[in-house]
Design a protein around this motif. Structure first.
Motif, PDB file in Angstrom:
ATOM      1  N   LYS A   9       0.846  -1.190   0.000  1.00  0.00           N
ATOM      2  CA  LYS A   9       0.000   0.000   0.000  1.00  0.00           C
ATOM      3  C   LYS A   9       0.879   1.237   0.000  1.00  0.00           C
ATOM      4  O   LYS A   9       1.844   1.327   0.759  1.00  0.00           O
ATOM      5  CB  LYS A   9      -0.907   0.000   1.235  1.00  0.00           C
ATOM      6  N   LEU A  40      -2.323   0.166  -9.747  1.00  0.00           N
ATOM      7  CA  LEU A  40      -2.664   0.876  -8.524  1.00  0.00           C
ATOM      8  C   LEU A  40      -4.184   0.892  -8.420  1.00  0.00           C
ATOM      9  O   LEU A  40      -4.876   1.200  -9.404  1.00  0.00           O
ATOM     10  CB  LEU A  40      -2.102   2.296  -8.538  1.00  0.00           C
ATOM     11  N   GLN A  41      -4.673   0.504  -7.263  1.00  0.00           N
ATOM     12  CA  GLN A  41      -6.110   0.394  -7.058  1.00  0.00           C
ATOM     13  C   GLN A  41      -6.789   1.719  -7.388  1.00  0.00           C
ATOM     14  O   GLN A  41      -6.357   2.782  -6.947  1.00  0.00           O
ATOM     15  CB  GLN A  41      -6.387   0.005  -5.613  1.00  0.00           C
ATOM     16  N   GLY A  42      -7.839   1.645  -8.206  1.00  0.00           N
ATOM     17  CA  GLY A  42      -8.572   2.836  -8.606  1.00  0.00           C
ATOM     18  C   GLY A  42      -8.111   3.415  -9.930  1.00  0.00           C
ATOM     19  O   GLY A  42      -8.708   4.361 -10.438  1.00  0.00           O
ATOM     20  N   PHE A  75      -1.562   8.927  -5.810  1.00  0.00           N
ATOM     21  CA  PHE A  75      -1.470   7.499  -5.530  1.00  0.00           C
ATOM     22  C   PHE A  75      -1.414   7.155  -4.034  1.00  0.00           C
ATOM     23  O   PHE A  75      -1.461   5.980  -3.670  1.00  0.00           O
ATOM     24  CB  PHE A  75      -0.242   6.900  -6.233  1.00  0.00           C
ATOM     25  N   CYS A  78      -3.384   4.189  -2.128  1.00  0.00           N
ATOM     26  CA  CYS A  78      -3.769   3.172  -3.113  1.00  0.00           C
ATOM     27  C   CYS A  78      -3.014   1.870  -2.824  1.00  0.00           C
ATOM     28  O   CYS A  78      -1.847   1.898  -2.448  1.00  0.00           O
ATOM     29  CB  CYS A  78      -3.415   3.616  -4.529  1.00  0.00           C
ATOM     30  N   ASN A  79      -3.680   0.755  -3.026  1.00  0.00           N
ATOM     31  CA  ASN A  79      -3.014  -0.539  -2.946  1.00  0.00           C
ATOM     32  C   ASN A  79      -2.223  -0.787  -4.218  1.00  0.00           C
ATOM     33  O   ASN A  79      -2.664  -0.408  -5.312  1.00  0.00           O
ATOM     34  CB  ASN A  79      -4.024  -1.664  -2.748  1.00  0.00           C
TER      35      ASN A  79
END
Length: 168
Positions: A9, A40-42, A75, A78-79
């Motif tokens: 993360k 990256l998540q999202g 970022f 973000c995971n």
């Protein structure tokens, strides 16, 4: 749809040149060690790793094309995800967090808990479990479990397990 796993993360930026401070999901950085392409998540795009270095319990990650702090700030929180097929091969008695989450914990034949999450505190991982309608934590150490089978999503406890359980 691509099957992805979380390897860390983004917790902050590092410096002014767009580096990201990443808290890895595993304490030995094995999931981040071969980070070439990642997600990256999202965000829908595939990111490319320009450089990654390790500093204590964090990694510093530089993404190609993101060269200042203002570009990198989006970022934070973000995971970091990789394709599950790119997971490194594990050593004996190592497990992926994703394989443990949802596992049932048994004392003999009786289910006593379910794993909700795995947290990393440096010294060892801690299982976040649902037990007796409470959220509890227990260190993920060998002497608390006689059997760990991530393929069947089951763990069997030893008598010492209950010494380590801490409930909220």
């Amino acid at each position: 749809m691509i099957d992805k796993i979380c390897v860390g993360k983004v917790v902050n930026t590092f410096g002014l040149c767009g580096e990201l401070k990443v808290l890895p999901k595993d304490r030995d950085f094995s999931l981040l060690s071969k980070l070439d392409e990642f997600y990256l998540q999202g965000f829908d795009e595939v990111f490319k790793c320009q450089k990654i270095t390790y500093n204590g319990k964090f990694a510093k990650l530089k993404i190609f094309g993101y060269d200042d702090i203002n570009m990198a700030l989006q970022f934070v929180n973000c995971n970091v995800l990789i394709k599950s097929e790119n997971q490194p091969v594990l050593k004996p008695n190592q497990f992926y967090t994703a394989d443990l989450i949802g596992s049932k914990i048994y004392d003999n034949q009786t289910q006593i808990a379910t794993i909700l999450d795995v947290e990393n505190y440096g010294a060892n991982n801690v299982l976040v479990i649902q037990m007796h309608n409470k959220k509890c934590r227990v260190p993920f150490v060998d002497n608390f479990f006689s059997t760990i089978n991530p393929q069947q999503k089951t763990l069997v406890v030893t008598d010492k397990f209950y010494e380590g359980v801490l409930c909220e």
